[in-house]
Design an enzyme around this catalytic site. Sequence first.
Site, PDB file in Angstrom:
ATOM      1  N   GLU A  74      -7.555  12.881  66.081  1.00 19.74           N
ATOM      2  CA  GLU A  74      -6.318  12.218  66.508  1.00 19.74           C
ATOM      3  C   GLU A  74      -6.030  12.460  67.984  1.00 19.74           C
ATOM      4  O   GLU A  74      -6.359  13.515  68.531  1.00 19.74           O
ATOM      5  CB  GLU A  74      -5.136  12.745  65.683  1.00 19.74           C
ATOM      6  CG  GLU A  74      -5.283  12.514  64.195  1.00 19.74           C
ATOM      7  CD  GLU A  74      -4.277  13.291  63.371  1.00 19.74           C
ATOM      8  OE1 GLU A  74      -3.940  12.814  62.277  1.00 19.74           O
ATOM      9  OE2 GLU A  74      -3.831  14.368  63.821  1.00 19.74           O
ATOM     10  N   ASP A 245      -0.221  15.739  55.908  1.00 20.63           N
ATOM     11  CA  ASP A 245      -0.060  15.289  57.295  1.00 20.63           C
ATOM     12  C   ASP A 245      -1.012  14.168  57.696  1.00 20.63           C
ATOM     13  O   ASP A 245      -1.267  13.966  58.874  1.00 20.63           O
ATOM     14  CB  ASP A 245      -0.225  16.474  58.254  1.00 20.63           C
ATOM     15  CG  ASP A 245      -1.578  17.153  58.115  1.00 20.63           C
ATOM     16  OD1 ASP A 245      -2.392  16.708  57.286  1.00 20.63           O
ATOM     17  OD2 ASP A 245      -1.830  18.129  58.850  1.00 20.63           O
TER      18      ASP A 245
END
Length: 365
Positions: A74, A245
Amino acid sequence: MVTQNLTPTASHATPTTFSTLYLSAPDVIALVRRKGIEACLHGIADNIEADFLRWESFDKSARVASHSQDGVIELMPIADDATYAFKYVNGHPRNTRHGLSTVMAFGVLADVATGAPVLLSELTLTTALRTAAMSAVAARALARPGSRTMALIGNGAQSEFQALAFHHLLGITTLRLFDTDPAATAKLQANLQGTGIATIACASTADAVRGADIVTTVTADKTNATILTPDMLAPGLHINAVGGDCPGKTELHADVLRAAQVFVEYAPQTRIEGDIQQLPADFAVTELWEVLAGRRAGRSGDAAVTVFDSVGFALEDFSALRFLRDAAQVLGVGERIELIPALADPKNLFGVLQARSSPLLRAAA
């Protein structure tokens, strides 16, 4: 942070240089040891609160994620009108089989006015600190005052940081522990010796949750798990859900969320990645910054069940990077590097390859 020589000359004979402060993993380890974990947790938490209170000053977006069957990589960007920040971070639950951390990260602070990178830093250790600090900031706003016992479900790499943050920032004195791997619990208990925290190893999640004021879930498996179920809820409980998450990764049964008041960091991101991904897009949540700023209420009463659906947001990394930058300057930690080339003529990048002092030409000779 930016070291520069911007004195104009007719021939551009004096190079314009930018110096970037580089904090390696050993540098950040040294910084945390010198300041102490408690001081670092307080400092990062203070920065998080200050930055959340100016929430509307930031250009925000959900992180950009590249998913694979093994994990996720990410990029997490954010900026105000003076400073831009991003974090590169991965999440690969099976990494420990290869001797690697489940999470690895680095980050950058840059000057908005010039785009110059002023700080390049490790963020693997720092992410653990900022995640724990964020959990404590949320719990101070949402948990019942006087909470002293916490269940910690998942006793892996993040667990010590969560334990210490709740101890130092909220006054938690007793931890009820459970992990599917007993060795992880033994590791956590050994690492917490001498901290003033009493630890109790439990036989199951339900056993650990019994009698707790706060429950923190911080598990790593990338699955739609239901670690907490409605039958485990007690009036007044605060749940700090950290492990869910990314898409397809949850920790809470959907009915736990339906029974609770749910608070999030940045709703557009949490609806994709958090435990609330299980629920309709219009499921009611409150962004934490609104509570901290006094715009929205926190828990509705002592009997309410509250959930902080924590996925990690770029603003927290911005806060942590600011802390590292300021602490490094005070302590004299880190080194200056030339991350971008010094140019005698800023319109002639190719000229650095033609200069007599060019390392390229020296190597060719």
